[in-house]
Write a protein that holds these residues in place. Structure first.
Motif, PDB file in Angstrom:
ATOM      1  N   PHE A   1      35.358  38.552  35.737  1.00  0.00           N
ATOM      2  CA  PHE A   1      36.615  39.314  35.390  1.00  0.00           C
ATOM      3  C   PHE A   1      36.778  40.338  36.966  1.00  0.00           C
ATOM      4  O   PHE A   1      37.727  40.295  37.504  1.00  0.00           O
ATOM      5  CB  PHE A   1      36.185  40.222  34.312  1.00  0.00           C
TER       6      PHE A   1
ATOM      7  N   ASN B   1      39.647  39.805  39.860  1.00  0.00           N
ATOM      8  CA  ASN B   1      40.463  41.087  40.470  1.00  0.00           C
ATOM      9  C   ASN B   1      40.414  41.262  41.791  1.00  0.00           C
ATOM     10  O   ASN B   1      41.146  41.566  42.754  1.00  0.00           O
ATOM     11  CB  ASN B   1      40.048  42.304  39.719  1.00  0.00           C
TER      12      ASN B   1
ATOM     13  N   ASN C   1      50.356  39.816  39.426  1.00  0.00           N
ATOM     14  CA  ASN C   1      49.491  39.298  38.411  1.00  0.00           C
ATOM     15  C   ASN C   1      49.802  39.721  36.893  1.00  0.00           C
ATOM     16  O   ASN C   1      49.613  38.924  35.992  1.00  0.00           O
ATOM     17  CB  ASN C   1      48.043  39.681  38.754  1.00  0.00           C
TER      18      ASN C   1
ATOM     19  N   ILE D   1      40.294  35.447  30.977  1.00  0.00           N
ATOM     20  CA  ILE D   1      40.009  36.457  32.184  1.00  0.00           C
ATOM     21  C   ILE D   1      41.046  36.670  33.072  1.00  0.00           C
ATOM     22  O   ILE D   1      41.458  37.843  33.335  1.00  0.00           O
ATOM     23  CB  ILE D   1      38.764  35.945  32.865  1.00  0.00           C
ATOM     24  N   GLU D   2      41.651  35.523  33.353  1.00  0.00           N
ATOM     25  CA  GLU D   2      42.904  35.691  34.283  1.00  0.00           C
ATOM     26  C   GLU D   2      43.892  36.624  33.734  1.00  0.00           C
ATOM     27  O   GLU D   2      44.589  37.440  34.269  1.00  0.00           O
ATOM     28  CB  GLU D   2      43.353  34.380  34.713  1.00  0.00           C
TER      29      GLU D   2
ATOM     30  N   SER E   1      43.197  40.351  33.014  1.00  0.00           N
ATOM     31  CA  SER E   1      43.118  41.112  34.319  1.00  0.00           C
ATOM     32  C   SER E   1      44.656  41.688  34.738  1.00  0.00           C
ATOM     33  O   SER E   1      44.551  42.498  35.439  1.00  0.00           O
ATOM     34  CB  SER E   1      42.422  40.299  35.311  1.00  0.00           C
TER      35      SER E   1
ATOM     36  N   PHE F   1      45.547  45.083  34.403  1.00  0.00           N
ATOM     37  CA  PHE F   1      45.571  46.451  35.418  1.00  0.00           C
ATOM     38  C   PHE F   1      47.042  46.482  36.058  1.00  0.00           C
ATOM     39  O   PHE F   1      46.896  47.687  36.711  1.00  0.00           O
ATOM     40  CB  PHE F   1      44.308  45.898  36.072  1.00  0.00           C
TER      41      PHE F   1
END
Length: 310
Positions: free
Chosen positions: A46, A50, A84, A288-289, A292, A295
């Motif tokens: 993770f 980032n 993202n 995970i992608e 993230s 954020f």
């Protein structure tokens, strides 16, 4: 209705791909593997993902400098995190690129913004293909010959196509054949090509260097996810199969979901992984992608509010 056809197509392909995968694997087994994943390694993956956003923002900065424009590095990092976020919530792997181009157009000419975003994406893919070719001599002994030739072909075609796009003259020559009624569209494309060429090869090669670092980080977060699932996959194997998994995002789907899971059993079979193990790996990377991405929402809101006050 027509403007939603692309979204409907992507969702449909993702659903169909996941349905196909469900007929080939035991999702209960996959769920159990995911629940048993080592959270420490998951956290490392993770953080690596980032951190890669910051690295890619610096790559974009180099391209803007090459074209004679500047945007604050902090702003570019904010836009990458925002991109993202949009990639995480919208059914496209390119939604974030559109957001970056539109937002950057507030600071630089729109063509410059679009051109540098395009080169930014292209150098990432070119570096990935270079790494894939460089890893071929170090492939495991049991790496399938059919996959060897497919890897070679994909990487070579990708490299040639990428450099043709960056060089621009061949595309411009093809543009002369565009019929008159499509000329307004071609003029916009030609403007972006002009911006791409304006970056200059010095900036492109610098961006390629950063892209190699980014792709090494991508291999790293796939590797640590494998470690989180207690897999013993050779490092070189990740170098060889990640180009295929990364290209899945180019196909119409929700961030490659379903496409990567359909490819994973084939790509990781020679590494000794079962179909369930391979699909668990790509699903955990996808999670995970996507996680993230959240954020990016507060970062984007804070940056927007700060700019509106100014």
């Amino acid at each position: 209705m027509r403007k939603h056809l692309g979204t409907i197509l992507k969702i449909s392909i993702t659903v169909l791909a996941l349905f196909y995968v469900s007929t080939q694997v035991d999702f209960a087994d996959i769920g159990q593997r995911l629940l048993q994943a080592n959270l420490g390694w998951v956290l490392v993956g993770f953080l690596l993902f980032n951190l890669s956003l910051v690295v890619r923002a610096y790559r974009w900065l180099l391209l803007l400098r090459g074209i004679g424009e500047t945007i604050r590095f902090q702003r570019l990092v904010s836009l990458y995190f925002a991109a993202n976020f949009f990639n995480s919530v919208l059914p496209s792997g390119f939604s974030g690129d559109v957001v970056r181009a539109v937002e950057a157009a507030q600071d630089v000419p729109a063509r410059t913004a679009a051109g540098t975003v395009l080169v930014d994406r292209a150098t990432g893919l070119l570096a990935l293909f270079l790494i894939g070719l460089a890893a071929l001599p170090f492939r495991p002994d049991n790496f399938p010959n059919s996959l060897l030739w497919q890897t070679t072909a994909v990487c070579l075609i990708g490299l040639v196509g990428g450099f043709v796009m960056l060089e621009g003259r061949l595309i411009r020559a093809a543009g002369r054949l565009v019929p008159g009624f499509l000329q307004p569209v071609w003029q916009k494309v030609d403007g972006v090509i002009t911006a791409v060429q304006a970056c200059g090869w010095t900036a492109v090669w610098q961006a390629m260097g950063i892209s190699i670092l980014f792709n090494l980080m991508q291999v790293a977060w796939f590797t640590v996810v494998g470690l989180a699932l207690s897999y013993a996959v050779p490092l070189t194997h990740y170098f060889l199969v990640i180009p295929f998994l990364s290209l899945a995002i180019l196909l119409p789907s929700i961030g490659g979901l379903g496409i990567r899971e359909g490819l994973a059993p084939l790509l990781f079979a020679s590494a000794g992984l079962s179909s369930e193990q391979a699909v668990a790996l790509t699903l955990l990377v996808f999670a995970i992608e996507r996680l993230s991405g959240f954020f990016g929402a507060p970062i984007y809101i804070i940056d927007t509010l700060r700019r509106s006050r100014r």
